[in-house]
Design a protein around this motif. Sequence first.
Motif, PDB file in Angstrom:
ATOM      1  N   UNK A   1      31.009  82.624  75.357  1.00 10.82           N
ATOM      2  CA  UNK A   1      30.493  81.548  74.506  1.00 10.82           C
ATOM      3  C   UNK A   1      30.763  80.193  75.126  1.00 10.82           C
ATOM      4  N   UNK A   2      31.953  79.997  75.688  1.00 12.29           N
ATOM      5  CA  UNK A   2      32.284  78.722  76.330  1.00 12.29           C
ATOM      6  C   UNK A   2      31.360  78.473  77.525  1.00 12.29           C
TER       7      UNK A   2
ATOM      8  N   UNK B   1      19.955  73.970  62.918  1.00 15.62           N
ATOM      9  CA  UNK B   1      18.645  74.584  63.142  1.00 15.62           C
ATOM     10  C   UNK B   1      17.536  73.653  62.704  1.00 15.62           C
ATOM     11  N   UNK B   2      17.707  72.998  61.560  1.00 19.81           N
ATOM     12  CA  UNK B   2      16.668  72.078  61.079  1.00 19.81           C
ATOM     13  C   UNK B   2      16.506  70.893  62.008  1.00 19.81           C
ATOM     14  N   UNK B   3      17.626  70.316  62.464  1.00 23.89           N
ATOM     15  CA  UNK B   3      17.551  69.152  63.354  1.00 23.89           C
ATOM     16  C   UNK B   3      17.002  69.525  64.719  1.00 23.89           C
ATOM     17  N   UNK B   4      17.321  70.728  65.172  1.00 22.91           N
ATOM     18  CA  UNK B   4      16.874  71.129  66.491  1.00 22.91           C
ATOM     19  C   UNK B   4      15.453  71.630  66.524  1.00 22.91           C
ATOM     20  N   UNK B   5      14.952  72.115  65.385  1.00 24.14           N
ATOM     21  CA  UNK B   5      13.621  72.694  65.357  1.00 24.14           C
ATOM     22  C   UNK B   5      12.550  71.680  64.995  1.00 24.14           C
ATOM     23  N   UNK B   6      12.913  70.600  64.297  1.00 22.67           N
ATOM     24  CA  UNK B   6      11.940  69.610  63.865  1.00 22.67           C
ATOM     25  C   UNK B   6      12.293  68.280  64.498  1.00 22.67           C
TER      26      UNK B   6
ATOM     27  N   UNK C   1      25.928  86.997  69.253  1.00 22.09           N
ATOM     28  CA  UNK C   1      25.209  87.779  70.256  1.00 22.09           C
ATOM     29  C   UNK C   1      26.167  88.530  71.176  1.00 22.09           C
ATOM     30  N   UNK C   2      27.174  87.839  71.702  1.00 25.86           N
ATOM     31  CA  UNK C   2      28.114  88.497  72.611  1.00 25.86           C
ATOM     32  C   UNK C   2      29.026  89.470  71.870  1.00 25.86           C
ATOM     33  N   UNK C   3      29.370  89.168  70.628  1.00 25.90           N
ATOM     34  CA  UNK C   3      30.236  90.065  69.866  1.00 25.90           C
ATOM     35  C   UNK C   3      29.543  91.396  69.605  1.00 25.90           C
ATOM     36  N   UNK C   4      28.250  91.371  69.327  1.00 25.02           N
ATOM     37  CA  UNK C   4      27.515  92.591  69.010  1.00 25.02           C
ATOM     38  C   UNK C   4      26.945  93.293  70.239  1.00 25.02           C
ATOM     39  N   UNK C   5      27.028  92.654  71.393  1.00 29.16           N
ATOM     40  CA  UNK C   5      26.432  93.234  72.593  1.00 29.16           C
ATOM     41  C   UNK C   5      27.242  94.441  73.078  1.00 29.16           C
TER      42      UNK C   5
ATOM     43  N   UNK D   1      24.953  76.585  68.084  1.00 26.02           N
ATOM     44  CA  UNK D   1      24.922  77.336  69.336  1.00 26.02           C
ATOM     45  C   UNK D   1      26.147  78.241  69.477  1.00 26.02           C
ATOM     46  N   UNK D   2      27.300  77.756  69.045  1.00 27.85           N
ATOM     47  CA  UNK D   2      28.515  78.589  69.087  1.00 27.85           C
ATOM     48  C   UNK D   2      28.320  79.843  68.246  1.00 27.85           C
ATOM     49  N   UNK D   3      27.748  79.667  67.064  1.00 29.26           N
ATOM     50  CA  UNK D   3      27.523  80.813  66.185  1.00 29.26           C
ATOM     51  C   UNK D   3      26.504  81.773  66.788  1.00 29.26           C
ATOM     52  N   UNK D   4      25.408  81.235  67.304  1.00 28.45           N
ATOM     53  CA  UNK D   4      24.384  82.082  67.928  1.00 28.45           C
ATOM     54  C   UNK D   4      24.964  82.900  69.072  1.00 28.45           C
ATOM     55  N   UNK D   5      25.628  82.223  69.999  1.00 25.55           N
ATOM     56  CA  UNK D   5      26.161  82.906  71.179  1.00 25.55           C
ATOM     57  C   UNK D   5      27.294  83.866  70.809  1.00 25.55           C
TER      58      UNK D   5
END
Length: 314
Positions: free
Chosen positions: A108-109, A307-312, A228-232, A221-225
């Motif tokens: 993640x880092x 997500x809202x700030x990054x998507x719009x 993702x890595x935890x479940x991989x 991004x921390x939550x997304x990554x």
Amino acid sequence: MTGTAQRTPGRRGVPTTPGRRGRRPGESRGYRVFQVVNGIVLTAVVVVTLYPFVTIVARSLSDEAYIISGQVNLVPRGFDLTAYRLVTSDAMFWTNYRNTVVYTVVATVISLVLTTCYAYVLSKHRLRGRGALVGVALFTMFFTGGLIPNYVLITSLGMKNSIWAVVLPNAINVFNLLVMKAFFESLPAELEEAAAVDGLNTYGILLRIVLPLSKAIIATMVLFYAVSFWNSWFTAFLYLDRQELLPVTVYLRNLIAGATGAGSAGVVPDADAVQAAATLQSVTIVLTTLPILAVYPFLQRFFVSGVLLGAVKG
């Protein structure tokens, strides 16, 4: 005239009486119906989403006899923690669990640093070659080298059976990169211009101006990554051969494979053995998902706003 209510023209020439509030759109019958239907649909989605997890928790806390007889659904029957004691007493489970924590934190880092730097560069429209850099990122989003070339590359670089085989191949997620790029583009350019006038260079602007204003998207991004890595599990399953290096997701995968392996080999498995294995799987699933469930409530506020700030783009 005294004693007579004076009628004044309302919207579109329709007369209204003073003191009587007109019906707002939010109070219309159609809007109330929409609210009821929306509430029913969202409640159904929540029930469908929570049902499997609640059932898994109930099975992990139930006596094996009730599980074999099929009496466990949403409520535990015959409260029993034997399966938890069996899993937690396995030293390999805790070794794989520790590996998962290490892999997730390191990956993640690294992913956050690389994604932030790349996205900040792509957000600068005046940058020469910006289109080529965006094209490279988008190309990797739709096309990959394939499983065998990736395996040969990781092996030839000497990263097999090491942490780098898990954390480096998927260091930059293109979707996350584009979301972060859109967020950086929405920041006022005047702030960076003022900082440049005050003498800050590019790195100073990024560290002292941009990043403090990007806490929401960074938390997202921390939550997304991390999730993702935890479940991989497939990357570790492919590149790691030693049991003590595997993450806990591969430990769970081996439990599932052990429960279904006899049946796939043409041998009819014992029903009690299958149910016991299913109980251990339930316990492992609960223990594996607990850290994510514990962290998510604290990051939910940043997750939604990011997500809202990054998507719009404003």
